[in-house]
Design a protein around this motif. Structure first.
Motif, PDB file in Angstrom:
ATOM      1  N   GLY A 132      11.101   6.284   7.390  1.00  0.00           N
ATOM      2  CA  GLY A 132      10.016   7.247   7.199  1.00  0.00           C
ATOM      3  C   GLY A 132      10.005   8.302   8.282  1.00  0.00           C
ATOM      4  N   TRP A 134       7.005  10.860   9.012  1.00  0.00           N
ATOM      5  CA  TRP A 134       5.672  11.200   8.507  1.00  0.00           C
ATOM      6  C   TRP A 134       5.032  12.300   9.346  1.00  0.00           C
ATOM      7  CZ3 TRP A 134       3.284   5.576   8.046  1.00  0.00           C
ATOM      8  CH2 TRP A 134       3.966   4.883   7.044  1.00  0.00           C
ATOM      9  N   LYS A 166      -4.364   5.426   3.597  1.00  0.00           N
ATOM     10  CA  LYS A 166      -3.081   5.709   2.932  1.00  0.00           C
ATOM     11  C   LYS A 166      -1.914   5.354   3.878  1.00  0.00           C
ATOM     12  CE  LYS A 166      -0.264   8.401   0.164  1.00  0.00           C
ATOM     13  NZ  LYS A 166       1.002   8.121   0.757  1.00  0.00           N
ATOM     14  N   ILE A 167      -2.075   5.695   5.153  1.00  0.00           N
ATOM     15  CA  ILE A 167      -1.028   5.381   6.142  1.00  0.00           C
ATOM     16  C   ILE A 167      -0.858   3.867   6.254  1.00  0.00           C
ATOM     17  CG2 ILE A 167      -0.604   5.415   8.655  1.00  0.00           C
ATOM     18  CD1 ILE A 167      -1.857   8.350   8.459  1.00  0.00           C
ATOM     19  N   LYS A 169      -1.472   1.687   3.968  1.00  0.00           N
ATOM     20  CA  LYS A 169      -0.833   1.227   2.734  1.00  0.00           C
ATOM     21  C   LYS A 169       0.678   1.518   2.761  1.00  0.00           C
ATOM     22  CE  LYS A 169      -1.437   2.096  -2.124  1.00  0.00           C
ATOM     23  NZ  LYS A 169      -1.908   3.176  -2.957  1.00  0.00           N
ATOM     24  N   ASP A 170       1.037   2.698   3.230  1.00  0.00           N
ATOM     25  CA  ASP A 170       2.462   3.060   3.296  1.00  0.00           C
ATOM     26  C   ASP A 170       3.204   2.166   4.292  1.00  0.00           C
ATOM     27  OD1 ASP A 170       1.976   5.017   1.418  1.00  0.00           O
ATOM     28  OD2 ASP A 170       1.951   6.679   2.845  1.00  0.00           O
ATOM     29  N   LYS A 172       2.361  -0.860   5.019  1.00  0.00           N
ATOM     30  CA  LYS A 172       2.444  -2.170   4.367  1.00  0.00           C
ATOM     31  C   LYS A 172       3.664  -2.215   3.436  1.00  0.00           C
ATOM     32  CE  LYS A 172      -0.496  -4.788   1.158  1.00  0.00           C
ATOM     33  NZ  LYS A 172      -0.781  -6.114   1.669  1.00  0.00           N
ATOM     34  N   HIS A 173       3.907  -1.123   2.731  1.00  0.00           N
ATOM     35  CA  HIS A 173       5.077  -1.064   1.839  1.00  0.00           C
ATOM     36  C   HIS A 173       6.376  -1.182   2.631  1.00  0.00           C
ATOM     37  CE1 HIS A 173       2.529   1.046  -1.441  1.00  0.00           C
ATOM     38  NE2 HIS A 173       2.630  -0.242  -1.672  1.00  0.00           N
ATOM     39  N   ILE A 174       6.414  -0.538   3.785  1.00  0.00           N
ATOM     40  CA  ILE A 174       7.617  -0.654   4.630  1.00  0.00           C
ATOM     41  C   ILE A 174       7.799  -2.110   5.047  1.00  0.00           C
ATOM     42  CG2 ILE A 174       8.576  -0.070   6.903  1.00  0.00           C
ATOM     43  CD1 ILE A 174       7.449   2.756   6.514  1.00  0.00           C
TER      44      ILE A 174
END
Ligand code: FMN
Length: 181
Positions: A132, A134, A166-167, A169-170, A172-174
């Protein structure tokens, strides 16, 4: 257990908020996270972590000096250890996330991308996979003119709770993608 290191520098708190949201997201998926300031990482080996996150405000479209100095020092160290080699092959299992907060009052995001790209370039040299890069639009504290009249409009209060969610959540996806590796 996968591990992550978050290094950040923050003068007025924006980058710190983002760093803490990233930590929350990573920890929510069971990663062990070390959160440090640049001066605490002189002896920290990036290669001991599965994920290294580095965050800085854009200062005159570059990373803040403590972050830039740290990355230069690591590059010199890793070069002396023979880890910086032609074609920058990827080192298996080593990942990096770069995050940059910015206000963009004069030319918008263009005055942040050089800072993010500079941080990224160090990790490309280290052989890390970039997961990422960002850019987080953030209030220019103590300069209301630059938070209201600039290219990005009224940015007071940013990053908002919604931005930070949102950050998280992103991040968490990583973490999920790392634990599946
Ligand atoms: C001296 C100084 C220079 C700055 N230069 C830039 C810049 O080149 N581009 C930009 O988008 N924002 C710039 N900013 C705004 C900051 O990058 C932004 O407000 C950032 O979120 C601050 O992060 P912090 O609260 O973690 O210190 C500058 C701020 C200061 C104080």
């Amino acid at each position: 257990m996968k591990s992550a290191l978050i290094i950040y520098w923050s003068n007025t708190g924006n980058t710190e908020k983002v760093a803490l949201a990233i930590r929350e997201g990573l920890e929510s998926e069971g990663l062990k996270v070390d959160l440090k300031k640049p001066q605490e990482t002189t002896d920290t080996d990036f290669y001991l972590y599965d994920l290294v996150c580095v965050g800085s405000p854009s200062i005159e479209w570059q990373p803040a000096k403590p972050i830039h100095d740290l990355l230069k020092a690591k590059l010199n160290l890793y070069r002396s250890q023979g880890k910086i080699v032609p074609c920058a092959p990827k080192v298996l299992g080593k990942n990096a996330l770069l995050f940059c907060t910015y206000s963009g009052p004069h030319t918008g995001m263009d005055e942040a991308t050089p800072a993010g790209k500079t941080m990224r370039q160090y990790f490309e040299h280290f052989g890390f996979k970039i997961v990422g890069e960002w850019y987080v639009l953030s209030e220019f504290h103590e300069r209301e003119d630059l938070s209201t009249l600039g290219r990005m409009g009224d940015i007071r209060g940013k990053p908002t709770a919604e931005d930070l969610a949102k950050i998280k959540k992103d991040a968490k996806h990583i973490a999920v993608s790392l634990t599946e590796e």
